[in-house]
Each structure stands twice: as C-alpha cells, then as structure tokens.
Motif scaffolding. Structure first.
Motif, PDB file in Angstrom:
ATOM      1  N   ALA B  25      61.593  56.111  43.331  1.00 27.09           N
ATOM      2  CA  ALA B  25      60.589  55.523  44.232  1.00 27.09           C
ATOM      3  C   ALA B  25      59.375  56.444  44.380  1.00 27.09           C
ATOM      4  O   ALA B  25      58.270  55.984  44.675  1.00 27.09           O
ATOM      5  CB  ALA B  25      61.202  55.250  45.605  1.00 27.09           C
ATOM      6  N   CYS B  32      58.586  54.836  49.552  1.00 29.29           N
ATOM      7  CA  CYS B  32      59.494  54.023  50.369  1.00 29.29           C
ATOM      8  C   CYS B  32      60.128  52.880  49.582  1.00 29.29           C
ATOM      9  O   CYS B  32      61.117  52.298  50.038  1.00 29.29           O
ATOM     10  CB  CYS B  32      58.764  53.440  51.572  1.00 29.29           C
ATOM     11  SG  CYS B  32      58.180  54.704  52.692  1.00 29.29           S
ATOM     12  N   THR B  33      59.541  52.522  48.456  1.00 33.88           N
ATOM     13  CA  THR B  33      60.046  51.381  47.674  1.00 33.88           C
ATOM     14  C   THR B  33      59.941  51.657  46.184  1.00 33.88           C
ATOM     15  O   THR B  33      59.183  52.522  45.740  1.00 33.88           O
ATOM     16  CB  THR B  33      59.236  50.091  47.959  1.00 33.88           C
ATOM     17  OG1 THR B  33      57.860  50.361  47.666  1.00 33.88           O
ATOM     18  CG2 THR B  33      59.371  49.610  49.390  1.00 33.88           C
ATOM     19  N   ASP B  68      64.715  41.245  45.133  1.00 33.37           N
ATOM     20  CA  ASP B  68      63.568  41.381  46.033  1.00 33.37           C
ATOM     21  C   ASP B  68      63.614  40.292  47.102  1.00 33.37           C
ATOM     22  O   ASP B  68      62.868  39.306  47.058  1.00 33.37           O
ATOM     23  CB  ASP B  68      62.283  41.291  45.183  1.00 33.37           C
ATOM     24  CG  ASP B  68      61.028  41.434  46.030  1.00 33.37           C
ATOM     25  OD1 ASP B  68      61.121  41.916  47.181  1.00 33.37           O
ATOM     26  OD2 ASP B  68      59.948  41.062  45.526  1.00 33.37           O
ATOM     27  N   GLN B  74      58.418  44.555  45.536  1.00 32.74           N
ATOM     28  CA  GLN B  74      58.952  45.919  45.589  1.00 32.74           C
ATOM     29  C   GLN B  74      60.414  45.840  46.023  1.00 32.74           C
ATOM     30  O   GLN B  74      60.805  44.866  46.678  1.00 32.74           O
ATOM     31  CB  GLN B  74      58.204  46.745  46.654  1.00 32.74           C
ATOM     32  CG  GLN B  74      56.709  46.791  46.526  1.00 32.74           C
ATOM     33  CD  GLN B  74      56.239  47.952  45.657  1.00 32.74           C
ATOM     34  OE1 GLN B  74      56.862  48.999  45.627  1.00 32.74           O
ATOM     35  NE2 GLN B  74      55.160  47.762  44.930  1.00 32.74           N
ATOM     36  N   ASP B  76      63.019  47.746  48.442  1.00 38.84           N
ATOM     37  CA  ASP B  76      63.226  48.806  49.435  1.00 38.84           C
ATOM     38  C   ASP B  76      64.648  49.357  49.272  1.00 38.84           C
ATOM     39  O   ASP B  76      65.418  48.885  48.424  1.00 38.84           O
ATOM     40  CB  ASP B  76      62.923  48.321  50.861  1.00 38.84           C
ATOM     41  CG  ASP B  76      63.824  47.192  51.306  1.00 38.84           C
ATOM     42  OD1 ASP B  76      64.940  47.070  50.782  1.00 38.84           O
ATOM     43  OD2 ASP B  76      63.415  46.419  52.190  1.00 38.84           O
ATOM     44  N   GLU B  79      67.481  46.811  49.517  1.00 33.20           N
ATOM     45  CA  GLU B  79      67.535  45.929  48.334  1.00 33.20           C
ATOM     46  C   GLU B  79      68.114  46.694  47.131  1.00 33.20           C
ATOM     47  O   GLU B  79      68.872  46.134  46.331  1.00 33.20           O
ATOM     48  CB  GLU B  79      66.132  45.390  48.033  1.00 33.20           C
ATOM     49  CG  GLU B  79      65.643  44.394  49.101  1.00 33.20           C
ATOM     50  CD  GLU B  79      64.152  44.081  49.045  1.00 33.20           C
ATOM     51  OE1 GLU B  79      63.743  43.044  49.603  1.00 33.20           O
ATOM     52  OE2 GLU B  79      63.362  44.880  48.468  1.00 33.20           O
TER      53      GLU B  79
END
Lengths: 105, 105
Positions: B25, B32-33, B68, B74, B76, B79
């Motif tokens: 990431a 963050c993602t 997603d 994206q 996270d 996910e």
C-alpha cells in the motif's frame, strides 16, 4: 521435477493461521471447529496479552457469542478468521493513527 | 520494567499481515489502501503460485472488482483481509477434505 520455491510472507501467514486453528480445534475429537473450551484455550494462550488485561470476566463469553454467527456454540474457521481480522484491523488503525496523528482516517 | 515476551504465532501472523499490506500500500504516496497497480504487484509477488497458473488474463481485474466492496477503486485493509480470508478458507477446506476423504464437510 518442478522446483518448489520457499513460501512468501503471505503464504506463510495463511499456513500459520490454518495450523494455529487446527492446533486448538483438534484438542477434542472434532477438528473442524473450536468449542468454547478450545476458544478459551486459544485466547488465553495465543492472545494472552489481550486477555490478561481484561478486568471483566464475561468478555470472552461475549466475544464467543458475537463471533458465533450461526449460533451453533462452535467457531468454524471463517468465524475464527473474523476474530483475527477484527484484531488486525484494530491494530492497523492504531498504526495509521500513530503514523499520521493529525489526519482523520 | 515490564518483561516483553516474544510474540505468539497468532500475534506474528497479525503483524505480518499488517506489514505486507503496508509494504504494497505504501508504494504510492497513500499508504491506507492498495491501488489497482499495488494490488497487481501484491498478487504477482506474494501470491505468484496462484497467479502464474491463471490462463484467463481478466481474473485479477475481476478479483479486484469483487473485493472492492465500497467500489472506490482501492482496497482498504479490511477488503485486503477478505482476500486473505477467502484463500485461507479454500486452503483449509482442501486440508479437511484430504484429511477426511469420506466425510462431507
């Protein structure tokens, strides 16, 4: 013969999660799920850093009930992974907050 | 000073999952993602044993879309954990089937 390369970090994690689940789920004769006793044994051994700081004696009972989505009194592997995922998300959020104290994430 | 004991297998797994997610990431400026590019990099490196056997070039695209859940393009951390959990459950089911070939599980 095909070359077997060493596992990646992600593959090692997946193997470890299965091995840990099997270790505790296999304490009785049925190794597909964690009974309440097996869940308590797992929590008090593998996540002792969390459980030893809990002053409320009912917290593990309530966690088991919340995790047991199909209410069969047992935790299957998916329900066990939901526990691990919940802890991992909480740790990750703390990490991001510590790394970016000004940002709201 | 409090004694810091070595982490348990479960704690090591949680740490590793966070570290792996952060590694991929963090390839762009937003850690963050996982962007689509970061997801592909993760899959082709960490889960290459899976991706190299896929003959369908669209499989990773479809996986990204399915994972997603909030459709923001994206992934996270939650996910990402759903992906790891899905693979772990599939591996665990294979393990149980191999261990108990007669039983329906």
């Amino acid at each position: 013969m095909a070359k077997i390369s060493s596992p990646t970090e992600t593959e090692r994690c997946i193997e470890s999660l299965i091995a840990v689940f099997q270790k505790y789920a296999g304490k009785d004769n049925y190794n597909c799920t964690l009974s309440k006793t097996e869940f308590l044994s797992f929590m008090n051994t593998e996540l002792a850093a969390f459980t030893k700081n809990q002053k409320d004696p009912g917290v593990l009972d309530r966690m088991m009930k919340k995790l047991d989505l199909n209410c069969d009194g047992q935790l299957d592997f998916q329900e066990f992974l939901n526990l691990i995922g919940g802890i991992a998300v909480a740790c990750h959020d703390s990490f991001l907050k510590a790394a970016h104290p000004q940002k709201r994430i």
